[in-house]
Design a protein around this motif. Structure first.
Motif, short mmCIF file in Angstrom:
data_model
loop_
_atom_site.label_atom_id
_atom_site.label_comp_id
_atom_site.label_asym_id
_atom_site.label_seq_id
_atom_site.Cartn_x
_atom_site.Cartn_y
_atom_site.Cartn_z
N GLU A 49 -100.01 -40.67 -24.46
CA GLU A 49 -99.36 -42.04 -25.26
C GLU A 49 -98.14 -42.29 -24.14
O GLU A 49 -97.91 -43.64 -23.66
CB GLU A 49 -98.91 -41.68 -26.49
CG GLU A 49 -99.92 -41.80 -27.61
CD GLU A 49 -99.19 -41.70 -28.83
OE1 GLU A 49 -98.20 -41.23 -29.30
OE2 GLU A 49 -100.29 -41.72 -29.85
N ALA A 50 -97.43 -41.52 -23.56
CA ALA A 50 -96.34 -41.74 -22.55
C ALA A 50 -97.03 -42.38 -21.41
O ALA A 50 -96.46 -43.28 -21.02
CB ALA A 50 -95.41 -40.37 -22.36
N ALA A 51 -98.17 -41.85 -21.10
CA ALA A 51 -98.70 -42.29 -19.77
C ALA A 51 -99.23 -43.66 -19.82
O ALA A 51 -99.07 -44.64 -19.20
CB ALA A 51 -99.82 -41.02 -19.18
N LEU A 52 -99.66 -43.91 -21.06
CA LEU A 52 -100.24 -45.24 -21.12
C LEU A 52 -99.11 -46.09 -21.39
O LEU A 52 -99.22 -47.28 -20.90
CB LEU A 52 -100.99 -45.26 -22.72
CG LEU A 52 -102.56 -44.49 -23.02
CD1 LEU A 52 -102.79 -44.55 -24.33
CD2 LEU A 52 -103.39 -45.31 -21.70
N SER A 53 -98.05 -45.75 -21.94
CA SER A 53 -96.69 -46.59 -22.18
C SER A 53 -96.17 -46.86 -20.89
O SER A 53 -95.66 -48.06 -20.75
CB SER A 53 -95.82 -46.01 -23.27
OG SER A 53 -95.02 -45.12 -22.53
N LEU A 54 -96.58 -46.03 -19.77
CA LEU A 54 -95.99 -46.23 -18.74
C LEU A 54 -96.87 -47.16 -17.79
O LEU A 54 -96.73 -47.39 -16.49
CB LEU A 54 -95.71 -45.13 -17.98
CG LEU A 54 -94.56 -44.13 -18.40
CD1 LEU A 54 -94.58 -42.61 -17.92
CD2 LEU A 54 -93.02 -44.84 -17.92
N GLY A 55 -97.84 -47.65 -18.22
CA GLY A 55 -98.67 -48.50 -17.74
C GLY A 55 -99.98 -47.98 -17.14
O GLY A 55 -100.82 -48.62 -16.35
N ALA A 56 -100.31 -46.83 -17.33
CA ALA A 56 -101.51 -45.97 -16.80
C ALA A 56 -102.54 -46.64 -17.69
O ALA A 56 -102.53 -46.64 -18.64
CB ALA A 56 -101.43 -44.53 -16.73
N LEU A 95 -104.97 -37.91 -14.56
CA LEU A 95 -104.00 -37.61 -14.05
C LEU A 95 -102.88 -36.63 -15.21
O LEU A 95 -102.09 -35.89 -14.83
CB LEU A 95 -102.99 -38.69 -13.61
CG LEU A 95 -103.44 -39.45 -12.64
CD1 LEU A 95 -102.54 -40.64 -12.42
CD2 LEU A 95 -103.29 -38.66 -11.21
N LYS A 99 -107.09 -43.11 -15.61
CA LYS A 99 -105.86 -42.64 -14.87
C LYS A 99 -105.23 -41.78 -15.77
O LYS A 99 -104.82 -40.45 -15.43
CB LYS A 99 -104.75 -43.75 -14.54
CG LYS A 99 -105.18 -44.21 -13.11
CD LYS A 99 -104.11 -45.19 -12.53
CE LYS A 99 -104.66 -45.82 -11.36
NZ LYS A 99 -103.76 -47.02 -10.87
#
Lengths: 284, 345
Positions: A180-187, A195, A191
């Motif tokens: 969820e953190a990666a998605l919230s950072l735009g990934a 990643l 990705k």
């Protein structure tokens, strides 16, 4: 020195249980030697009983080569497919809430709980000449049973749980916060998977792939039912071992067996390495 | 309006987590979503972020409708309760992640990324940790790295889920101050979720009190404290004494200075809005039971036997000095005078 002292201390506190301890160790060790080491040594002795020349000529015999090729081909098809299926199943189970999730988990375990012979029979019943879809395949001149597709299908079914079973507990424990953190950072979703998710599950995934591969190469029961034992055509290595043995061709049988045994040993070493990597994940 | 929520509702199965939430948050505010656990505050935060989908309602960020936009497209920064740092990456790679996953066309060069990452790490005062892994950091350090990572994508809105929840008390105090100062510096509209009213009052410029999926009150900390909109807010924010008006208690209420209004039934009185004095009359029904030191304040426990025979506890707070001057002992009879009360129906 210090080890000797600490042993003595332990002995004095565990005086009564000493004989229990040693006899248990003896039983376990005896079992391992009798049922694992002795057979392994016997396989190797038998394989080389007529000398190195006979061993290597048995291995280079066309039927043996065909069996090895078929075993490799089966593993090459089933392992990647089951890796993808396993990751997809683990993802679905650990990341989504849906009705029938428990049923899906049970179904993934089905190949473990059903006898391999029954698994093989299911495919004969479905795709055999007298089976449900049999006539359609006969009409279109597609052979599944007593041919390579049947062997691949049976192996695919048998080895399905390995990857998913390794990943589900790990992914459950990890939770989805990092993703969820990666998605919230735009990934993007892909990705995020490559990643974040994949690096976190890679050792467990490799471990599952390894077990899946070992089983794919070693499967006997289900494959035996669907193969038809046509020498040089539909015999995998384990089947070839059996056929050779039944024909009193001991060198060929044990040469094949030594290859499978070698595979098992390599698997065991890799498995230990991967287990070690997994437990040391944080510090690696 | 930086954030505008209209009519947001959310159900989990049969359970209604949020009912028709309408909320407006002006640019540059630092807002606390405050409420007891299970009130829907985290769900609301996740809906604003796009990590959860509302059943109905609209979300506007900076005037744009973002309701149907994927979380990765919303331009928000999210700080998770347990930080959710990428455990297989160094601190530097964690902070740089958001910039590195940008589309090729808009992605800064690696040199620019490095420069900005170091600047962010300077901002959270942790640049010296840039090549460590998350499990080598303390809780407070992880929290600050998580914040730096969220800021790296220059979010229009910063969302923090229980940002101090997993930290021990002394670190929490420091980080509260630090977060407020950081917000002053950056001025990015921020919402944080908390169940700790003290934390909300101390850090936030605006407090939104939630209960059972509804907004009870929104306002500055002073407004919320001095003019609670209802009984729930009054009880949830700070200590309060509850006095219920009944037929037998009218006289006593008049005696202690509670103004009785026609419609209202329940009076809430803050402990510091009560004055006490040693009673000269031995028939006074109120006794001093005990007291506790709360640092600069003393909390005094009084008991009164109500007409129905049950004892009622009343809490009073006053500065240490004032209490010393009163020269009270346990068991003394005391007179009450209520300076100020909030009446509710």
């Amino acid at each position: 020195m210090s080890a000797a002292i600490s042993t003595r201390v332990h002995q004095s506190t565990l005086d009564d249980a000493n004989w229990v301890r040693w006899s248990l160790i003896a039983v376990a060790l005896g079992f391992v030697i009798l049922f694992l080491c002795v057979p392994l040594v016997l396989v190797i002795i038998q394989a080389f009983s007529k000398g190195f020349g006979a061993y290597f000529s048995a291995l280079s015999e066309p039927d043996m080569q065909a069996a090895m090729r078929l075993t490799l081909l089966t593993a090459l098809i089933t392992v990647p497919l089951n890796t993808v299926f396993g990751v997809a199943a683990a993802w679905a189970i650990t990341r989504f809430e849906f009705r029938g999730k428990d049923l899906l988990i049970t179904l993934i375990d089905l190949p473990f709980s059903v006898s391999p012979v029954i698994s093989g029979l299911i495919f004969v019943l479905m795709f055999g000449a007298q089976g449900w879809f049999g006539s359609w395949f006969v009409e279109h001149d597609i052979k599944i049973i007593f041919a390579v597709p049947g062997i691949v299908l049976a192996t695919l079914f048998i080895t399905f749980p390995f990857v998913a079973r390794q990943l589900i507990p790990l992914m459950q424990e990890m939770g989805s916060e990092e993703e969820e953190a990666a998605l919230s950072l735009g990934a993007s979703g892909w990705k995020t998977f490559f990643l974040i998710t994949l690096p976190n599950i890679k050792w467990a995934l490799l471990y599952g792939v390894l077990l899946c591969n070992a089983r794919a190469m070693g499967e006997f029961g289900a494959v035996s039912v669907v193969s038809g034992h046509i020498r040089g055509m539909t015999n995998t290595l384990p089947l070839h071992v059996e056929v050779s043995y039944n024909e009193y061709d001991t060198v060929s049988a044990f040469a094949g067996a030594s290859i499978l045994a070698g595979l098992a040993i390599v698997t065991l070493i890799l498995k230990t390495l991967l287990e070690w990597k997994q437990t040391n994940r944080a510090t690696v | 309006m930086s954030i505008l929520l209209s009519n947001i509702s959310k159900h989990f199965g049969q359970f209604a987590a949020l009912h028709d939430i309408d909320l407006e948050i002006p640019e540059g505010e630092l807002v606390a979503l405050l409420g007891p656990s299970g009130c829907g505050k985290t769900t609301l935060l996740r809906i604003i972020a796009g990590l959860e989908q509302a059943d109905k309602g609209k979300i506007f960020l900076k005037g744009e409708d973002k309701t149907d936009l994927h979380v990765s497209q919303r331009g928000i920064g999210f700080v998770f309760q347990h930080y959710a740092l990428f455990r297989h990456m160094t601190v530097f790679d964690n902070v740089a992640f958001g910039m590195r996953v940008k589309d090729k066309k808009v992605r800064p060069s690696e040199a620019e990324i490095a420069k900005k990452t170091h600047a962010l790490l300077e901002l959270v005062q942790l640049d010296w940790l840039h090549n460590r892994f998350p499990d080598q950091l303390s809780g407070g350090q992880r929290q600050r790295i998580a914040l730096a990572r969220a800021l790296a994508v220059e979010p229009s809105v910063l969302l923090l889920d229980e940002p101090f929840g997993a930290l021990d008390a002394s670190v929490r105090k420091d980080l509260r101050q630090w977060l407020r100062n950081l917000h002053h510096e950056l001025n990015v509209t921020s919402i944080f979720v908390t169940h700790d009213q003290e934390e909300a009052m101390e850090v936030a410029s605006q407090v939104v009190v939630l209960n059972k999926g509804r907004i009870e009150q929104q306002g500055s900390p002073a407004e919320i404290y001095d003019y609670p909109a209802n009984e729930f807010v009054s009880k949830f924010i700070g200590q309060t004494n509850e006095f219920t008006l009944e037929h037998q208690t009218i006289d006593w209420f008049k005696h202690i200075g509670l103004l009785i209004s026609e419609q209202s039934k329940v009076a809430h009185v803050r402990p510091h809005d009560i004055e006490i004095a040693k009673s000269t009359n031995n028939d006074t029904p109120i006794t001093l039971k005990d007291w506790q030191h709360l640092g600069a304040l003393i909390r005094i426990e009084l008991t009164k036997t109500l007409p129905n025979g049950k004892p009622k506890l009343v809490y009073v707070e006053m500065p240490n000095e004032q209490f010393k001057r009163l020269q009270l002992n346990r068991g003394d009879k005391v007179d009450l005078k209520i300076r100020h009360a909030h009446w509710f129906n």
